[in-house]
Design a protein around this motif. Structure first.
Motif, PDB file in Angstrom:
ATOM      1  N   THR A 516       0.842  -1.200   0.000  1.00  0.00           N
ATOM      2  CA  THR A 516       0.000   0.000   0.000  1.00  0.00           C
ATOM      3  C   THR A 516       0.874   1.246   0.000  1.00  0.00           C
ATOM      4  O   THR A 516       1.873   1.308   0.717  1.00  0.00           O
ATOM      5  CB  THR A 516      -0.916   0.028   1.241  1.00  0.00           C
ATOM      6  N   ARG A 525      -3.733   6.903  -3.835  1.00  0.00           N
ATOM      7  CA  ARG A 525      -3.679   5.627  -3.107  1.00  0.00           C
ATOM      8  C   ARG A 525      -3.481   4.490  -4.094  1.00  0.00           C
ATOM      9  O   ARG A 525      -4.182   4.397  -5.106  1.00  0.00           O
ATOM     10  CB  ARG A 525      -4.950   5.390  -2.297  1.00  0.00           C
ATOM     11  N   ASN A 526      -2.515   3.662  -3.778  1.00  0.00           N
ATOM     12  CA  ASN A 526      -2.244   2.489  -4.607  1.00  0.00           C
ATOM     13  C   ASN A 526      -2.176   1.261  -3.701  1.00  0.00           C
ATOM     14  O   ASN A 526      -1.418   1.227  -2.727  1.00  0.00           O
ATOM     15  CB  ASN A 526      -0.922   2.646  -5.370  1.00  0.00           C
ATOM     16  N   GLU A 528      -1.959  -3.012  -3.850  1.00  0.00           N
ATOM     17  CA  GLU A 528      -1.760  -4.219  -4.635  1.00  0.00           C
ATOM     18  C   GLU A 528      -1.731  -5.418  -3.701  1.00  0.00           C
ATOM     19  O   GLU A 528      -1.054  -5.387  -2.667  1.00  0.00           O
ATOM     20  CB  GLU A 528      -0.439  -4.162  -5.410  1.00  0.00           C
TER      21      GLU A 528
END
Length: 851
Positions: A516, A525-526, A528
């Motif tokens: 994150t 915001r990313n 995975e």
């Protein structure tokens, strides 16, 4: 003083055997009685009183002396047949003390399958007039008079061991016991370098911390530091969280704690092992020829094992050094249940020692913490760092055939640092935490003399969490890396015959990894998350010739990765062949794979303190790592000489440029490639009585190949071409001292092009670099010293003090060089060289009290 009433059963036995005995002899009885009962009998018979420590004599058995003996003759008999000195103080009082170790002959019983000392093994003379049991260190002692006898050692589930007359010495000869079901398991070749480092005939090396000598620079027998004494094992940045074995990255090592995979290995962000040495009894290292039961690594396996025996008596210890305090306890709950607990905690919140300051300067250099405190805007930074670990193990011997073990371990590092603008109330606190939680249950059953099974289930959790608050804005950056893994392993071991053994099993794992990155301004915001399930079946056949001159381990591991729909077949081979007296050859080979690895996105990730994050293989973008390795070695062992030389070749495919830590023109480039490492390792050890010396040397060439990069081939970031160490240790009774020298050539780095070619007025513009890894750092050189002294405070308490000095000559070593653009006061930019320095002169002291 010990005083007890007569026990009717003992009296009856005594009278019975007196009736059967001849008129004048010390002992014609061959039935053994507890020494403590015989003492009580003598007290009642002769009206005397014995002073003794019950714990010292409770496990000693001896034949009852004849009733025709006088008290003086009975005492003489006990002095000659037991490892105790009986001394009459006056006509009434008699003291019983342990005979000085120098006057005793000693043996140490080792479990050949684990390398661990065996507690509670029974040692009985062939004349059946003396017996004892091994202590918590696996040791037993006999008086000099008893050395003329042969002894038999027995332990449930193990093949009885016969000790011929004269085998024992005063220096605790190590004796191996083979499990009944595992008579063909790997056996010891020799002690490697110093006491407690042993090489097995399957190519692995076992470190036994409970029977360890001394390694220069070590104050607490840090297992992952000791590993680095072996040829082919380096750490380019002096940390145990970056162990490089035959040119591989740290993430390419499979690190296990009691068969549970660990994703965190260090405290203090790599300077201290996260595994408490108090209960870490042994560690097995495989550089090649790995057993097929192990998967998920393309470099090595480091398997740490805690004590696996139920102690008969409560043992405990507590101590501290200039970094942390620690304590442990081993206790029997019943005859079938035992408990082990250990813990450590940093002490810098109570007292900041010079060692802590040195460690802080080393680990926080070239990070936001260090850079903030040196900022031209007069920003001051105050860090608050702490760590702890806690482990517990419940041992249950459910029956003579069944053993159940419950394991739990937690590791935690926490850093808070507060930035404050001078002459202002404005401040912000950023934080970084790194923690692990692991637990497992395993059940081992000996079904009969030919078959044994093993079942285990486990879970492991790792989390790295950083919150970075900018002091000049309200911007916050949060980064998280989380790993959750569960697994089940089932194994069976079947002895087909005296020469052949079969071991096979099934291993299932489910691994989920999430990453994150969250920014509040501008909002971004990313997240995975990837999950991968792996089904593995494995098998191994072991052949041992009649004379044990030929030992072959041949195996296969088959992995199926469900999400990738990919199958990999991995053969494993280990051959040990004796050529002549003292000479042997060793052939090792393996195919291995790995689905988890680490990547580095930016130097500022996680405050710059811990820049690596775990990621999972996804297919083409992040492929499954695969390795092939072969080696050929020659071993010579004779007359206290040990010489081993090994030539090896290793190829690893599927590496990413993002997990190699490039700090040049390839730092932000996505590329898939491989590396090839080949070389020669040499180890020489010579022992002279209480003195042991050793030298190791490694030559290795390690090169990348990335087809999509220009140039496509260049030296590996971990290409340490030459490495050598020279050390010696000396033991005198309770005192040990060790001195050692470590040297290796510098690792490669990349220079920028000239200032004219790098002309730019923008700090964000990329730096133009020369040929990658075409320059090398200066040679690394370090001299270390260690000393240990142990003494008896009382009959039940021992104390131990260790002193260690790292880099005793205070040599200035450069570990890394990188470059960054900096903006000058006039608005122009320049290229700044940033150097990472090694630890300087670092003394440390450890004090431990053992109960």
């Amino acid at each position: 003083m010990q005083k007890a009433a007569r026990k009717h059963a003992i009296i009856a036995a005594f009278l019975f055997f007196t009736f059967l005995s001849g008129p004048v002899s010390y002992c014609q009885n061959t039935t053994l009685e507890p020494l403590i009962d015989i003492i009580k009998l003598l007290e009642d018979t002769y009206g005397v009183s014995f002073s003794y420590a019950p714990n010292d004599i409770q496990n000693v058995l001896v034949a009852t002396p004849s009733d025709a003996l006088s008290l003086t003759e009975a005492i003489a008999y006990l002095n000659s047949t037991t490892p105790f000195q009986f001394t009459a103080i006056d006509t009434r009082y008699i003291t019983v003390v342990k005979t000085p170790t120098a006057n005793l002959y000693c043996g140490k019983i080792i479990d050949a399958s684990t390398g661990l000392p065996m507690v509670g093994a029974t040692v009985i003379a062939d004349t059946n007039d003396f017996a004892t049991t091994t202590n918590t260190e696996g040791e037993f002692f006999i008086p000099e008079a008893a050395r003329t006898k042969a002894f038999t050692v027995t332990f449930i589930g193990f093949t009885p061991l016969t000790i011929p007359v004269g085998t024992l010495t005063k220096e605790c000869t190590s004796l191996l016991m083979l499990p009944t079901i595992a008579t063909l398991d790997e056996v010891l070749i020799t002690s490697y370098f110093t006491k407690g480092i042993d090489k097995l005939n399957d190519g692995s090396i076992v470190l036994n911390s409970s029977d360890f000598g001394l390694i220069p620079g070590q104050v607490d027998n840090d297992i992952l530091q000791i590993v680095q004494a072996l040829p082919g094992v380096e750490s380019v940045d002096e940390t145990i969280s970056n162990i490089n074995i035959r040119g591989g990255t740290h993430a390419e090592n499979l690190i296990l704690w009691d068969d549970i995979k660990m994703y965190q290995s260090g405290h203090f962000f790599g300077l201290i092992s996260a595994f408490n040495p108090d209960l870490t009894q042994s560690v097995s290292i495989y550089k090649n020829g790995t057993l097929p039961r192990y998967g998920e690594s393309v470099s090595s396996v480091i398997h740490m094992k805690s004590d696996d025996t139920i102690t008969r008596d409560l043992t405990a210890g507590a101590g501290f050094n200039f970094i942390n305090g620690s304590a442990f306890v081993r206790m029997p709950i019943s005859k079938k249940v035992g408990l082990q607990i250990s813990g450590r905690r940093s002490l810098n919140d109570l007292l900041e020692t010079p060692v802590y300051d040195t460690y802080s300067s080393r680990i926080f250099q070239d990070t936001e913490i260090f850079n903030s405190s040196n900022d031209a805007t007069m920003i001051t930074a105050d860090e608050d760092f702490r760590f702890y670990d806690f482990s517990t193990k419940l041992l249950w011997d459910a029956s003579e055939k069944d053993r159940v073990r419950f394991n739990f371990l937690t590791i935690d590092n926490r850093l808070d640092f507060t930035e404050t603008i001078a002459n202002s109330q404005q401040s912000e606190t950023s934080s970084l935490s790194q923690r692990s939680l692991v637990g497992g249950v395993n059940w081992e059953r000996n079904w009969n003399d030919s078959f044994k099974s093993y079942l285990m289930t486990y879970g492991t959790y790792y989390a790295l969490d950083a919150l970075n608050r900018d002091i000049f804005t309200t911007q916050e950056l949060r980064q998280e890396n989380e790993v959750i893994e569960t697994g089940v392993k089932v194994e069976g071991l079947y002895a087909i015959s005296k020469k052949f053994q079969l071991r096979s099993g099934y291993h299932f794992t489910e691994t989920g990894i999430a990453n994150t990155q969250d920014v509040n301004l501008p909002r971004f915001r990313n997240f995975e998350k990837d999950v991968l399930r792996t089904h593995s079946v494995f098998g191994r056949t072991t052949y041992t010739s009649e004379e044990k001159n030929t030992i072959i381990n041949a195996g296969l591991r088959l992995n199926y990765f469900t999400k990738l729909d990919q199958v990999l077949v991995e053969p494993r081979l280990s051959v040990h062949q004796k050529i002549s007296n003292g000479l042997a050859i060793e052939l090792l080979g393996e195919f291995k794979s790995q689905t988890t690895t680490q990547r580095i996105d930016f130097e500022s990730d996680f405050l710059g303190v811990e820049k690596r994050r775990w990621v999972l293989a996804t297919g083409d973008e992040i492929p499954v790592l695969q390795s092939k390795q072969g080696s050929f070695g020659v071993i010579y062992q004779r007359k206290k000489w040990f010489i081993e030389t090994t030539a090896y070749y290793k190829f690893v495919n599927g590496i990413s440029s993002r997990n190699q830590g490039f700090q040049n023109q390839f730092q932000f480039v996505e590329a898939i490639g491989s590396y090839t490492n080949y070389g020669l390792e040499l180890a020489v050890n010579k022992k002279w009585g209480d003195f042991s010396s050793w030298i190791s040397y490694t030559y290795a060439q390690n090169d990348y190949e990335f087809p999509s990069l220009v140039p496509s081939e260049f030296p590996n970031n971990l290409d340490i071409r030459h490495a050598a160490s020279l050390a010696g240790s000396y033991t005198l009774d309770r005192f040990k001292v060790a001195l050692g020298i470590n040297w290796h050539t510098g690792k490669p780095f990349t220079l920028p092009l000239s200032d004219g070619q790098n002309a730019s007025n923008e700090p964000a513009d990329p730096i133009l670099y020369d040929t990658p890894n075409s320059k090398r750092l200066p040679d690394y050189f370090r001299t270390d010293l260690s000393a240990e002294y142990r003494w008896n405070v009382s009959e039940k308490i021992d104390a131990k003090i260790n002193v260690a000095i790292l880099n005793i000559l205070d040599t200035d070593n450069t570990l890394n060089i990188r470059y960054a653009r900096l903006e000058n006061e006039n608005g122009s930019t320049r290229i700044n060289q940033i150097e990472q320095k090694s630890l300087g002169l670092t003394p440390n002291v450890s004090v431990q009290v053992l109960f």
